[in-house]
Every structure is written in C-alpha cells, then in structure tokens.
Design a protein around this motif. Structure first.
Motif, PDB file in Angstrom:
ATOM      1  N   ILE A 149       0.774  -1.292  -0.138  1.00  0.00           N
ATOM      2  CA  ILE A 149      -0.021  -0.179   0.098  1.00  0.00           C
ATOM      3  C   ILE A 149       0.617   1.268  -0.021  1.00  0.00           C
ATOM      4  CG2 ILE A 149      -1.666   1.292   1.236  1.00  0.00           C
ATOM      5  CD1 ILE A 149      -2.653  -1.493   2.697  1.00  0.00           C
ATOM      6  N   PHE A 150       1.758   1.558   0.885  1.00  0.00           N
ATOM      7  CA  PHE A 150       2.422   2.599   1.185  1.00  0.00           C
ATOM      8  C   PHE A 150       3.544   2.746   0.131  1.00  0.00           C
ATOM      9  CE2 PHE A 150       0.516   2.385   5.198  1.00  0.00           C
ATOM     10  CZ  PHE A 150       0.404   3.562   5.728  1.00  0.00           C
ATOM     11  N   PRO A 206       4.086   2.095  -3.417  1.00  0.00           N
ATOM     12  CA  PRO A 206       3.307   2.909  -4.530  1.00  0.00           C
ATOM     13  C   PRO A 206       2.924   4.174  -4.146  1.00  0.00           C
ATOM     14  CG  PRO A 206       2.002   0.935  -4.057  1.00  0.00           C
ATOM     15  CD  PRO A 206       3.247   0.840  -3.301  1.00  0.00           C
ATOM     16  N   TRP A 207       2.209   4.455  -3.148  1.00  0.00           N
ATOM     17  CA  TRP A 207       1.173   5.508  -2.632  1.00  0.00           C
ATOM     18  C   TRP A 207       2.172   6.589  -2.425  1.00  0.00           C
ATOM     19  CZ3 TRP A 207      -3.390   7.155  -3.484  1.00  0.00           C
ATOM     20  CH2 TRP A 207      -3.760   8.261  -2.811  1.00  0.00           C
ATOM     21  N   TYR A 208       3.333   6.283  -1.669  1.00  0.00           N
ATOM     22  CA  TYR A 208       4.248   7.468  -1.347  1.00  0.00           C
ATOM     23  C   TYR A 208       5.516   7.594  -2.344  1.00  0.00           C
ATOM     24  CZ  TYR A 208       1.578   8.772   2.537  1.00  0.00           C
ATOM     25  OH  TYR A 208       0.458   9.182   3.294  1.00  0.00           O
ATOM     26  N   ARG A 209       5.634   6.625  -3.327  1.00  0.00           N
ATOM     27  CA  ARG A 209       6.660   6.352  -4.130  1.00  0.00           C
ATOM     28  C   ARG A 209       7.968   6.341  -3.208  1.00  0.00           C
ATOM     29  NH1 ARG A 209       7.325  10.429  -8.415  1.00  0.00           N
ATOM     30  NH2 ARG A 209       8.791   9.242  -9.183  1.00  0.00           N
ATOM     31  N   TYR A 268       5.245  13.745   2.804  1.00  0.00           N
ATOM     32  CA  TYR A 268       4.113  12.620   2.742  1.00  0.00           C
ATOM     33  C   TYR A 268       3.170  12.867   1.939  1.00  0.00           C
ATOM     34  CZ  TYR A 268       6.268   9.498   6.316  1.00  0.00           C
ATOM     35  OH  TYR A 268       7.001   8.616   6.983  1.00  0.00           O
ATOM     36  N   LYS A 269       3.087  13.226   0.550  1.00  0.00           N
ATOM     37  CA  LYS A 269       2.023  13.492  -0.229  1.00  0.00           C
ATOM     38  C   LYS A 269       2.056  12.293  -1.307  1.00  0.00           C
ATOM     39  CE  LYS A 269       2.272  18.569  -0.022  1.00  0.00           C
ATOM     40  NZ  LYS A 269       2.686  19.907  -0.714  1.00  0.00           N
ATOM     41  N   ALA A 270       0.772  12.310  -1.362  1.00  0.00           N
ATOM     42  CA  ALA A 270       0.535  11.003  -2.489  1.00  0.00           C
ATOM     43  C   ALA A 270       1.252  11.225  -3.900  1.00  0.00           C
ATOM     44  CB  ALA A 270      -0.981  11.103  -2.960  1.00  0.00           C
ATOM     45  N   LEU A 271       1.921  10.158  -4.351  1.00  0.00           N
ATOM     46  CA  LEU A 271       2.723  10.169  -5.443  1.00  0.00           C
ATOM     47  C   LEU A 271       3.798  10.787  -5.762  1.00  0.00           C
ATOM     48  CD1 LEU A 271      -0.251   9.614  -7.861  1.00  0.00           C
ATOM     49  CD2 LEU A 271       0.854   7.684  -6.798  1.00  0.00           C
TER      50      LEU A 271
END
Length: 193
Positions: free
Chosen positions: A14-15, A17-20, A148-151
């Motif tokens: 989950i984490f 790919p979400w936070y690369r 800590y931002k998506a992508l």
C-alpha cells in the motif's frame, strides 16, 4: 510466514506505491547483530515507513495507550512493539529496549522523542545515547525525507553505522552520544534533501 512478515508485505504493497518510497543505503544496514536504528521524525507514519523499508524486522517502543485499544493493541504487539509510559523514565521499557539489542535484533528509535511539527530536525533526547552506550549494538542513522504526499517521492536513507568504540571507551555521556547520532542524521538530510 510470521505475522510481522505478513503485515509488512501488506503495508509495503500500500505505502510504497502511494508515497513512491525509495530506500537508499540499504547496503549500510548490518545483516546481523544488534542494531540501534535512529531516525528523524516528521510524520506519524514514520515508524511504518522505516519499518517496511528496513531489510530486517524492527522493534519499536509505542505509547502504552495504543496497547489498550481493542484489536489494534494486539496487532501492534505482534508487529514487535512494546509499551512505554511517556513523560518519565519507564524502567521496564528501557529494559525491553536493551533486551532487543542484546538479543541481536533491530531497535528503531526516534531520538527527538516526538514528531517535528516544522519538519526541521529537533534536539535529540538522551535515550538514544543511553541505548548506544549500554550495548554493543551498531548504531545506524536514518533520515526520512518527505513530503508525505500521494505520488510524491519519499526517501528513507540509511547511513553507515556510527563508530561508537571511542565514545564507549572514553565514557562519553548519553547526551554527547545522542548529539553525535543527531549530527549524522542531519548530514543525511542535508545530502539527500
């Protein structure tokens, strides 16, 4: 597969790919023996991110209130966490941390003691120095570099183990050792930010 291994693989899926999330310096991480892993603290997810990117299972102290929450308390315990009473010296938690290191495991610690509200590296508390001086564990500095931002890319940087022999032999104080550890974390942040 252990519960820790299962939980790590689920959370990683989950984490990462979400936070690369990118791990840098994994080759610096000792393959065995006690390791005191000391990181800056910029987000509540730091223990999860540092834990899933580390090549070995990480044990943490967690505030005792978490262990009282039904279901969550059991999960946290199965993920190698042990309780600490915050605000004063919890001898039982100190003994637990020392045992983790003496048994040859990885003990993750955030020397600042609390999350930085500005994102800047704060002053470290003497706890990191206490554990470094009272065991033969290797001390590995770690930096979590956000946002800590998506992508957006999030980095976890593991530095080379800090040589502690001289600090131990000269009977340096826990505060002096913590300052050394914090200076190494600061160097990683400066280099990889």
């Amino acid at each position: 597969m252990t519960f820790y291994g299962f939980a790590k693989s689920v959370v990683y899926g989950i984490f990462k790919p979400w936070y690369r999330v990118e791990a840098i310096g994994v080759e610096n991480f000792p393959k065995d023996g006690g390791v005191l892993l000391c990181s800056n603290h910029i987000n509540n997810f730091d223990p999860i991110i540092v834990g899933i990117m580390a090549p070995r299972p990480v044990h943490y102290m967690a505030k005792e209130e978490i262990f009282r929450i039904p279901v969550l308390g059991g999960i946290v315990r199965k993920c190698n966490a042990f309780p600490v009473k915050r605000g004063f010296g919890d001898r039982e938690a100190l003994r637990s941390g020392l045992k983790v290191l003496k048994d040859g495991h990885v003990f993750g610690l955030f020397p600042e003691g609390t999350r930085s509200k500005t994102g800047e590296l704060g002053k470290g508390l003497s706890g990191a120095g206490f554990f470094a001086l009272r065991t033969e564990a290797l001390v590995v500095p770690c930096a979590v570099i956000g946002p800590y931002k998506a992508l957006h890319k999030l980095r976890v940087v593991y530095g080379k183990p800090i040589a502690m022999e001289e600090m131990r032999s000269t009977k340096a104080s826990a505060e002096q050792v913590t300052e050394l550890i914090m200076s190494e974390i600061a160097k990683l942040i400066k280099e990889y930010q």
